[in-house]
Motif scaffolding. Structure first.
Motif, PDB file in Angstrom:
ATOM      1  N   GLN A  34      33.606  39.233  42.021  1.00  0.00           N
ATOM      2  CA  GLN A  34      35.295  39.310  42.409  1.00  0.00           C
ATOM      3  C   GLN A  34      35.869  39.229  40.969  1.00  0.00           C
ATOM      4  O   GLN A  34      36.835  40.087  40.607  1.00  0.00           O
ATOM      5  N   ARG A  94      39.566  45.933  36.289  1.00  0.00           N
ATOM      6  CA  ARG A  94      41.006  46.396  36.653  1.00  0.00           C
ATOM      7  C   ARG A  94      42.011  46.128  35.654  1.00  0.00           C
ATOM      8  O   ARG A  94      42.789  46.980  35.325  1.00  0.00           O
ATOM      9  N   LYS A 154      38.281  42.066  39.104  1.00  0.00           N
ATOM     10  CA  LYS A 154      39.465  41.740  38.392  1.00  0.00           C
ATOM     11  C   LYS A 154      39.506  42.161  36.978  1.00  0.00           C
ATOM     12  O   LYS A 154      40.636  42.731  36.520  1.00  0.00           O
ATOM     13  N   ARG A 155      38.733  41.520  36.214  1.00  0.00           N
ATOM     14  CA  ARG A 155      38.475  41.955  34.789  1.00  0.00           C
ATOM     15  C   ARG A 155      38.636  43.467  34.439  1.00  0.00           C
ATOM     16  O   ARG A 155      39.003  43.855  33.784  1.00  0.00           O
ATOM     17  N   PHE A 215      39.305  35.345  32.220  1.00  0.00           N
ATOM     18  CA  PHE A 215      38.146  35.985  32.932  1.00  0.00           C
ATOM     19  C   PHE A 215      37.008  35.822  32.290  1.00  0.00           C
ATOM     20  O   PHE A 215      35.944  35.560  32.959  1.00  0.00           O
ATOM     21  N   GLN A 250      44.621  37.086  30.067  1.00  0.00           N
ATOM     22  CA  GLN A 250      44.109  36.975  31.401  1.00  0.00           C
ATOM     23  C   GLN A 250      42.557  37.557  31.356  1.00  0.00           C
ATOM     24  O   GLN A 250      41.706  37.057  31.781  1.00  0.00           O
TER      25      GLN A 250
END
Length: 86
Positions: free
Chosen positions: A49, A56, A53-54, A23, A19
């Motif tokens: 955004q 986190r 996300k990356r 990203f 993931q």
């Protein structure tokens, strides 16, 4: 930077490492797009955004598997995650 480094089987596509790589690839594409289209504010929002996300995911990976995190940071040539995110 290729995804094949981190994918051993098709079952691995949900892994944290995959993931993060995915990203990172999207972020690079969007950054190139924004160099041409400076006033594309919706894409800028999407980029922020994705970066969040990356970030986190990187913090989570650093907490559960530090050697994998360090290896991923070196391979992708990205900065370390801020540790104080909650």
């Amino acid at each position: 930077m290729t995804k094949t480094i981190f994918i051993s089987t098709k079952e691995n596509t949900g892994s944290i490492e995959f993931q993060i790589v995915n990203f990172t690839k999207k972020i690079c594409k969007l950054t190139d797009h924004l160099k041409l289209h400076k006033k594309d504010y919706l894409s800028q929002r999407g980029l922020r955004q994705m970066l969040g996300k990356r970030q986190r995911l990187l913090v989570y990976l650093s907490k559960i598997n530090l050697p994998s995190y360090n290896d991923l940071i070196l391979k992708l040539k990205i900065r370390e995650a801020k540790k104080d995110l909650s």
